[in-house]
Scaffold this active site. Structure first.
Site, PDB file in Angstrom:
ATOM      1  N   TYR A 154       0.602  -1.297  -0.182  1.00 13.88           N
ATOM      2  CA  TYR A 154      -0.082  -0.154   0.114  1.00 13.88           C
ATOM      3  C   TYR A 154       0.940   1.313   0.202  1.00 13.88           C
ATOM      4  O   TYR A 154       0.736   2.186  -0.714  1.00 13.88           O
ATOM      5  CB  TYR A 154      -0.966  -0.005   1.223  1.00 13.88           C
ATOM      6  CG  TYR A 154      -1.871   1.436   1.324  1.00 13.88           C
ATOM      7  CD1 TYR A 154      -3.176   1.274   0.635  1.00 13.88           C
ATOM      8  CD2 TYR A 154      -1.596   2.100   2.429  1.00 13.88           C
ATOM      9  CE1 TYR A 154      -3.783   2.322   0.878  1.00 13.88           C
ATOM     10  CE2 TYR A 154      -2.329   3.214   2.271  1.00 13.88           C
ATOM     11  CZ  TYR A 154      -3.487   3.104   1.668  1.00 13.88           C
ATOM     12  OH  TYR A 154      -4.443   4.340   2.091  1.00 13.88           O
ATOM     13  N   LYS A 158       1.198   4.338  -2.508  1.00 18.90           N
ATOM     14  CA  LYS A 158       0.899   5.706  -2.352  1.00 18.90           C
ATOM     15  C   LYS A 158       2.045   6.673  -2.386  1.00 18.90           C
ATOM     16  O   LYS A 158       1.976   7.622  -2.973  1.00 18.90           O
ATOM     17  CB  LYS A 158       0.394   5.615  -0.864  1.00 18.90           C
ATOM     18  CG  LYS A 158      -0.934   4.854  -0.530  1.00 18.90           C
ATOM     19  CD  LYS A 158      -1.990   5.654  -0.943  1.00 18.90           C
ATOM     20  CE  LYS A 158      -3.068   5.005  -1.995  1.00 18.90           C
ATOM     21  NZ  LYS A 158      -4.006   5.565  -2.777  1.00 18.90           N
TER      22      LYS A 158
HETATM   23  N1  LIG Z   1      -9.619   5.944   4.791  1.00 24.63           N
HETATM   24  C1  LIG Z   1      -8.268   6.347   5.080  1.00 24.63           C
HETATM   25  O1  LIG Z   1      -7.863   6.549   6.117  1.00 24.63           O
HETATM   26  C2  LIG Z   1      -7.464   6.835   3.924  1.00 24.63           C
HETATM   27  C3  LIG Z   1      -6.279   7.265   4.654  1.00 24.63           C
HETATM   28  C4  LIG Z   1      -5.121   7.852   3.543  1.00 24.63           C
HETATM   29  C5  LIG Z   1      -5.491   7.681   2.176  1.00 24.63           C
HETATM   30  N2  LIG Z   1      -6.750   7.143   1.833  1.00 24.63           N
HETATM   31  C6  LIG Z   1      -6.905   6.841   0.537  1.00 24.63           C
HETATM   32  O2  LIG Z   1      -8.059   7.435  -0.036  1.00 24.63           O
HETATM   33  C7  LIG Z   1      -8.754   6.688  -0.966  1.00 24.63           C
HETATM   34  C8  LIG Z   1     -10.092   6.412  -0.981  1.00 24.63           C
HETATM   35  O3  LIG Z   1     -10.160   5.390   0.298  1.00 24.63           O
HETATM   36  P1  LIG Z   1     -11.266   5.137   0.874  1.00 24.63           P
HETATM   37  O4  LIG Z   1     -10.913   5.071   2.577  1.00 24.63           O
HETATM   38  O5  LIG Z   1     -12.488   6.022   0.521  1.00 24.63           O
HETATM   39  O6  LIG Z   1     -11.905   3.466   0.683  1.00 24.63           O
HETATM   40  P2  LIG Z   1     -13.048   2.728   0.328  1.00 24.63           P
HETATM   41  O7  LIG Z   1     -12.784   1.579   0.390  1.00 24.63           O
HETATM   42  O8  LIG Z   1     -14.112   3.445   1.216  1.00 24.63           O
HETATM   43  O9  LIG Z   1     -13.385   3.149  -1.134  1.00 24.63           O
HETATM   44  C9  LIG Z   1     -12.534   2.624  -2.150  1.00 24.63           C
HETATM   45  C10 LIG Z   1     -13.439   2.359  -3.609  1.00 24.63           C
HETATM   46  O10 LIG Z   1     -12.688   1.887  -4.366  1.00 24.63           O
HETATM   47  C11 LIG Z   1     -13.453   0.956  -5.204  1.00 24.63           C
HETATM   48  N3  LIG Z   1     -12.517   0.017  -6.011  1.00 24.63           N
HETATM   49  C12 LIG Z   1     -11.767  -0.820  -5.489  1.00 24.63           C
HETATM   50  N4  LIG Z   1     -11.167  -1.648  -6.543  1.00 24.63           N
HETATM   51  C13 LIG Z   1     -11.409  -0.951  -7.485  1.00 24.63           C
HETATM   52  C14 LIG Z   1     -11.243  -1.077  -8.971  1.00 24.63           C
HETATM   53  N5  LIG Z   1     -10.242  -2.213  -9.159  1.00 24.63           N
HETATM   54  N6  LIG Z   1     -11.808  -0.590  -9.859  1.00 24.63           N
HETATM   55  C15 LIG Z   1     -12.603   0.507  -9.464  1.00 24.63           C
HETATM   56  N7  LIG Z   1     -12.698   0.611  -8.279  1.00 24.63           N
HETATM   57  C16 LIG Z   1     -12.367   0.011  -7.202  1.00 24.63           C
HETATM   58  C17 LIG Z   1     -14.067   0.276  -4.225  1.00 24.63           C
HETATM   59  O11 LIG Z   1     -15.331  -0.250  -4.744  1.00 24.63           O
HETATM   60  C18 LIG Z   1     -14.623   1.416  -3.407  1.00 24.63           C
HETATM   61  O12 LIG Z   1     -15.622   2.205  -3.948  1.00 24.63           O
HETATM   62  C19 LIG Z   1      -7.600   5.513  -1.502  1.00 24.63           C
HETATM   63  O13 LIG Z   1      -6.847   5.865  -2.504  1.00 24.63           O
HETATM   64  C20 LIG Z   1      -6.784   5.401  -0.045  1.00 24.63           C
HETATM   65  O14 LIG Z   1      -5.578   4.901  -0.185  1.00 24.63           O
HETATM   66  C21 LIG Z   1      -7.536   6.575   2.814  1.00 24.63           C
END
Ligand SMILES: NC(=O)c1ccc[n+]([C@@H]2O[C@H](COP(=O)([O-])OP(=O)(O)OC[C@H]3O[C@@H](n4cnc5c(N)ncnc54)[C@H](O)[C@@H]3O)[C@@H](O)[C@H]2O)c1
Length: 269
Positions: A154, A158
């Site tokens: 991951y 990132k």
């Molecule tokens: N939640 C956190 O704490 C956090 C922290 C830092 C960064 N992020 C980043 O934010 C972004 C969103 O994360 P989140 O927490 O909202 O996650 P989430 O799991 O709520 O949403 C991720 C979405 O990606 C979709 N997805 C997965 N694989 C896919 C594919 N192959 N094709 C199309 N869609 C696909 C899923 O269906 C889902 O709707 C990510 O890039 C994550 O790395 C999140």
């Protein structure tokens, strides 16, 4: 309104930060293409966009497939006439110690979380290049600039998101297309919720943030909308941390701090 009339694609828009960005962008006047592998949840986001009085398109797709990325851009142009911006959010995570991380797990995370970002930004960006304006936002993570135990592939993906933002910004900024990276801290979403369900772990995670709390998806969406908007007209190849100060804190590395949990099998390093 910050995005009046703009046509925005959001990959991973069915959930979490992507959904919050879709709703906020719609609230600021944008029509939204929700690009996600989860059709049912993407439809639900589309309904939230329409409830704001904006148009919504759902593209059911796998961001790691080049043909799907091209179809995403084609369908957005067919529906909206053009593309003004894209937010790349889609992710799947497999936490693991590096000595246990399998090739399949590596490929899954890198294919969606890094290659998928490139493919979708390239396909949408080519449309923006033709018209000489647009904005690309890569949602990375503080985990992309701060190593922690058990991140698996991951953090590698990132970190790559940051360089994608820098490279696209350098190559395309002179042609009117800006690219930037947002680095969220900890945000309860379906991706991370299991950790926050354990009160002890939730408290431990909030404690490593100088502001003393985790963030909300809507607070990350604010940064995405700003970078999409013309108010960010001179912001290019930039990294915007939205993490309550976590990345600048050494507390994350306090030995013995309870930080991981059942869904993230690691402890503070
Ligand atoms: N939640 C956190 O704490 C956090 C922290 C830092 C960064 N992020 C980043 O934010 C972004 C969103 O994360 P989140 O927490 O909202 O996650 P989430 O799991 O709520 O949403 C991720 C979405 O990606 C979709 N997805 C997965 N694989 C896919 C594919 N192959 N094709 C199309 N869609 C696909 C899923 O269906 C889902 O709707 C990510 O890039 C994550 O790395 C999140």
């Amino acid at each position: 309104m910050m995005l009046e009339g703009k046509k925005i694609i959001i990959t991973g828009g069915a959930s979490g930060i992507g959904r919050a960005s879709a709703v906020l962008a719609a609230n600021e006047g944008a029509d939204i293409a929700v690009a996600d592998i989860d059709r049912v949840a993407a439809d639900a986001t589309a309904e939230l966009v329409r409830a704001k009085g904006r148009e919504a398109l759902v593209v059911e797709m796998d961001t790691s497939k080049v043909a799907d990325a091209q179809r995403m851009a084609d369908e957005a142009v067919a529906a909206f006439g053009t593309i003004d911006g894209i937010v790349c959010c889609a992710i799947k995570q497999k936490p693991a110690k590096l000595e246990e991380l399998s090739e399949e797990e590596w490929d899954m995370v890198i294919d969606i979380g890094l290659k998928g970002y490139f493919l979708c930004a390239q396909a949408a960006g080519r449309v923006m290049l033709e018209r000489g304006s647009g904005s690309i936002v890569f949602v990375s993570s503080v985990g992309g600039v701060q190593a922690y135990n058990g991140a698996g592939a991951y953090s590698i993906a990132k970190a790559g998101n940051v360089m994608l933002g820098n490279l696209f910004g350098v190559e395309w900024g002179g042609r009117g297309v800006r690219a930037n990276t947002v680095l969220p801290g900890q945000v309860p979403t379906p991706l991370t919720q299991a950790m926050f369900d354990d009160p002890e772990i939730a408290a431990g995670r909030a404690a490593v943030v100088p502001m003393g709390r985790v963030g909300q998806p809507e607070e990350i969406a604010e940064a995405c909308v700003f970078l999409l908007s013309d108010r960010a007209s001179y912001v290019n190849a930039a990294m915007l941390k939205v993490d309550g100060g976590q990345a600048e804190s050494k507390m994350m590395h306090t030995p013995g701090r309870k930080w991981g949990g059942k869904s993230m099998d690691y402890e503070a390093s």
